[in-house]
Design a protein around this motif. Structure first.
Motif, mmCIF file in Angstrom:
data_model
loop_
_atom_site.group_PDB
_atom_site.id
_atom_site.type_symbol
_atom_site.label_atom_id
_atom_site.label_comp_id
_atom_site.label_asym_id
_atom_site.label_seq_id
_atom_site.Cartn_x
_atom_site.Cartn_y
_atom_site.Cartn_z
ATOM 1 N N GLU A 77 0.806 -1.219 0.000
ATOM 2 C CA GLU A 77 0.000 0.000 0.000
ATOM 3 C C GLU A 77 0.840 1.271 0.000
ATOM 4 O OE1 GLU A 77 -0.082 -1.406 4.391
ATOM 5 O OE2 GLU A 77 0.284 -2.210 2.378
ATOM 6 N N ALA A 78 2.141 1.139 0.306
ATOM 7 C CA ALA A 78 3.016 2.307 0.369
ATOM 8 C C ALA A 78 3.855 2.482 -0.889
ATOM 9 C CB ALA A 78 3.940 2.199 1.582
ATOM 10 N N ARG A 79 3.729 1.567 -1.830
ATOM 11 C CA ARG A 79 4.506 1.682 -3.064
ATOM 12 C C ARG A 79 3.906 2.768 -3.951
ATOM 13 N NH1 ARG A 79 4.824 -4.926 -3.597
ATOM 14 N NH2 ARG A 79 5.798 -5.186 -1.529
ATOM 15 N N TRP A 80 4.773 3.517 -4.587
ATOM 16 C CA TRP A 80 4.314 4.715 -5.296
ATOM 17 C C TRP A 80 3.327 4.386 -6.408
ATOM 18 C CZ3 TRP A 80 4.941 9.251 -3.160
ATOM 19 C CH2 TRP A 80 4.545 10.385 -3.882
ATOM 20 N N ALA A 81 3.476 3.236 -7.029
ATOM 21 C CA ALA A 81 2.544 2.864 -8.094
ATOM 22 C C ALA A 81 1.117 2.764 -7.561
ATOM 23 C CB ALA A 81 2.966 1.540 -8.725
ATOM 24 N N VAL A 82 0.965 2.332 -6.310
ATOM 25 C CA VAL A 82 -0.358 2.244 -5.685
ATOM 26 C C VAL A 82 -0.829 3.632 -5.261
ATOM 27 C CG1 VAL A 82 -1.649 1.317 -3.719
ATOM 28 C CG2 VAL A 82 -0.020 -0.135 -4.948
ATOM 29 N N ILE A 83 0.068 4.408 -4.653
ATOM 30 C CA ILE A 83 -0.295 5.755 -4.203
ATOM 31 C C ILE A 83 -0.736 6.626 -5.374
ATOM 32 C CG2 ILE A 83 0.665 7.899 -3.245
ATOM 33 C CD1 ILE A 83 2.388 6.135 -1.412
ATOM 34 N N SER A 84 -0.034 6.503 -6.488
ATOM 35 C CA SER A 84 -0.349 7.336 -7.654
ATOM 36 C C SER A 84 -1.540 6.817 -8.445
ATOM 37 C CB SER A 84 0.870 7.423 -8.577
ATOM 38 O OG SER A 84 1.195 6.146 -9.104
ATOM 39 N N GLY A 85 -2.005 5.610 -8.118
ATOM 40 C CA GLY A 85 -3.161 5.053 -8.805
ATOM 41 C C GLY A 85 -2.829 4.210 -10.018
ATOM 42 N N ARG A 86 -1.531 4.003 -10.296
ATOM 43 C CA ARG A 86 -1.168 3.187 -11.457
ATOM 44 C C ARG A 86 -1.459 1.706 -11.209
ATOM 45 N NH1 ARG A 86 3.769 5.754 -11.073
ATOM 46 N NH2 ARG A 86 4.802 3.736 -10.842
ATOM 47 N N ASP A 87 -1.263 1.256 -9.969
ATOM 48 C CA ASP A 87 -1.534 -0.137 -9.610
ATOM 49 C C ASP A 87 -2.675 -0.192 -8.597
ATOM 50 O OD1 ASP A 87 0.520 -0.883 -11.237
ATOM 51 O OD2 ASP A 87 1.900 -1.468 -9.623
ATOM 52 N N ASN A 88 -3.397 -1.291 -8.614
ATOM 53 C CA ASN A 88 -4.474 -1.500 -7.648
ATOM 54 C C ASN A 88 -3.948 -2.227 -6.417
ATOM 55 O OD1 ASN A 88 -6.528 -0.348 -9.276
ATOM 56 N ND2 ASN A 88 -6.670 -2.256 -10.449
ATOM 57 N N PHE A 89 -4.621 -2.010 -5.302
ATOM 58 C CA PHE A 89 -4.283 -2.714 -4.071
ATOM 59 C C PHE A 89 -5.574 -3.134 -3.389
ATOM 60 C CE2 PHE A 89 -3.534 -2.483 0.600
ATOM 61 C CZ PHE A 89 -2.712 -3.600 0.701
ATOM 62 N N GLU A 90 -5.641 -4.392 -3.009
ATOM 63 C CA GLU A 90 -6.827 -4.920 -2.341
ATOM 64 C C GLU A 90 -6.687 -4.679 -0.841
ATOM 65 O OE1 GLU A 90 -10.562 -6.349 -2.479
ATOM 66 O OE2 GLU A 90 -9.254 -6.218 -4.243
ATOM 67 N N LYS A 116 -15.012 -4.606 8.146
ATOM 68 C CA LYS A 116 -15.159 -3.416 7.311
ATOM 69 C C LYS A 116 -13.865 -3.155 6.537
ATOM 70 C CE LYS A 116 -18.419 -1.192 10.501
ATOM 71 N NZ LYS A 116 -18.675 0.005 11.357
ATOM 72 N N SER A 117 -14.021 -2.598 5.357
ATOM 73 C CA SER A 117 -12.854 -2.313 4.524
ATOM 74 C C SER A 117 -11.988 -1.231 5.156
ATOM 75 C CB SER A 117 -13.292 -1.862 3.128
ATOM 76 O OG SER A 117 -12.170 -1.461 2.361
ATOM 77 N N THR A 118 -10.684 -1.403 5.047
ATOM 78 C CA THR A 118 -9.749 -0.392 5.557
ATOM 79 C C THR A 118 -9.336 0.593 4.462
ATOM 80 O OG1 THR A 118 -7.871 -1.860 5.083
ATOM 81 C CG2 THR A 118 -8.827 -1.954 7.304
ATOM 82 N N ARG A 119 -9.994 0.528 3.322
ATOM 83 C CA ARG A 119 -9.652 1.423 2.212
ATOM 84 C C ARG A 119 -9.780 2.885 2.656
ATOM 85 N NH1 ARG A 119 -9.307 1.215 -3.209
ATOM 86 N NH2 ARG A 119 -9.919 -0.991 -3.200
ATOM 87 N N PRO A 120 -8.754 3.701 2.426
ATOM 88 C CA PRO A 120 -8.822 5.114 2.821
ATOM 89 C C PRO A 120 -9.841 5.881 1.988
ATOM 90 C CG PRO A 120 -6.841 4.687 1.541
ATOM 91 C CD PRO A 120 -7.453 3.351 1.813
#
Length: 345
Positions: free
Chosen positions: A157-170, A178-182
């Motif tokens: 979840e801390a990798r830049w590809a996930v932060i920038s939205g290029r990659d998805n993270f479950e 409950k989902s921990t999605r921010p």
């Protein structure tokens, strides 16, 4: 310039003698502060040929080892110079201008910059493991099982590809299902830096110094839309911060650059807050540190002088595997960053 000097096994003083210029001039060239004039460039190209480095007749030789090193390693030709990196930082600062007082910009930008650097270095190391073990998935599995193979382990979840939205993270579910999605980028960044610190306790107090989702009187300290603009700025393809992309002390230079800009904006002198890079390197060369020696700085700030001592020690004895023993203390916690060797590969 630095790549040529390293290939010829010369110190900055020795290179200055061969070029007929002062040590300070060579230091400024390598730091990107100035560019060699035509006569000096011709001599430098001759030295490059002697070193077996093909820089081309029109090559830029002033910006440290960056351009030449990338040619030798096959890295992207569009990687950033010192000037473009400074522009990136200022663009990012302007993205949240008005949200925070100028001196507070760095409290938000530097942890983000550090996170980007960690992520890009992590990607470099995964690429190295992929080459060693055959494919990306195997490399990721090995990295997950043995974090000691990496300078710092970056949770997904801390990798830049996930932060920038290029990659998805479950995002996982919490104990209540409950989902921990921010909810937004601010919460995501806060979760990301905390996850990094959990996996790398040495970074506690270095990267998790602010809450990107903090509120005051019911409103966010920094608007999530503004934070998204900063992330987009740092995500530009020309602004990669991997091992071969920027100089080892890039984070320290970024810190000093922001301090200087903020000092200028408030009518103060930047010298009040940090030692200029050229002066720091001059001090380090005067001290001529040797492998294994102890170096103490009792008002170390961002540890820039300590880092420069290690860089000069390597320059003076490039074959030594024994690092300096660096010690520093600083009253202002927000000024500190770890001078650990892993930060300066």
């Amino acid at each position: 310039m630095r790549a040529i000097r390293s290939a010829l096994d010369l110190t900055q003083e020795q290179l200055a003698d061969r070029l007929g210029v002062s040590f300070a001039t060579v230091n400024r060239w390598e730091g990107g502060a100035n560019k060699p004039q035509k006569a000096a460039r011709e001599t430098i190209l001759t030295l490059a040929a002697e070193a077996g480095i093909d820089v081309g007749a029109d090559a830029e030789v002033s910006d440290g080892a960056a351009d030449i090193t990338r040619r030798r390693r096959g890295a992207p030709a569009g990687a950033p110079s010192t000037k473009s990196m400074e522009q990136m930082l200022w663009d990012a600062a302007c993205s949240i201008r008005g949200e925070k007082d100028a001196p507070k910009f760095k409290d938000y930008l530097l942890p983000l910059l550090f996170l980007k650097r960690l992520s890009d270095v992590f990607d470099d190391e995964i690429t190295r493991l992929s080459e060693e073990y055959g494919d990306l998935q195997t490399a990721l599995e090995i990295a997950e099982s043995d974090h000691s193979l990496l300078r710092f382990y970056m949770p997904p979840e801390a990798r830049w590809a996930v932060i920038s939205g290029r990659d998805n993270f479950e995002w996982p579910l919490d104990k209540d299902g409950k989902s921990t999605r921010p909810k937004d980028i601010g919460e995501h960044l806060t979760k990301a830096v905390r996850a990094v610190v959990k996996q790398n306790p040495d970074l506690a107090g270095v990267i998790d110094v602010v809450d990107f989702a903090a509120e005051r009187n019911g409103e966010r300290d920094v608007n999530p839309a503004k934070l998204r603009l900063v992330v987009e700025t740092f995500s530009g393809p020309r602004y990669r911060l991997g091992l071969a992309d920027v100089q080892p002390d890039f984070l320290g230079r970024a810190y000093e650059y922001l301090l200087r800009k903020f000092a200028e904006g408030s009518g103060q002198s930047a010298g009040e807050f940090f030692t200029p890079t050229e002066v720091g390197f001059l001090m380090a060369h005067i001290m001529r540190p040797r492998p294994g020696e102890e170096c103490h700085d009792y008002a170390c700030g961002s540890a820039g002088l300590l880092v420069k001592l290690q860089l000069v020690a390597r320059e003076l004895d490039p074959t030594s595997k024994v690092p300096l023993k660096l010690y520093g203390q600083e009253l202002q916690a927000e000024s500190c960053r770890s001078p650990d060797e892993r930060d300066h590969p």
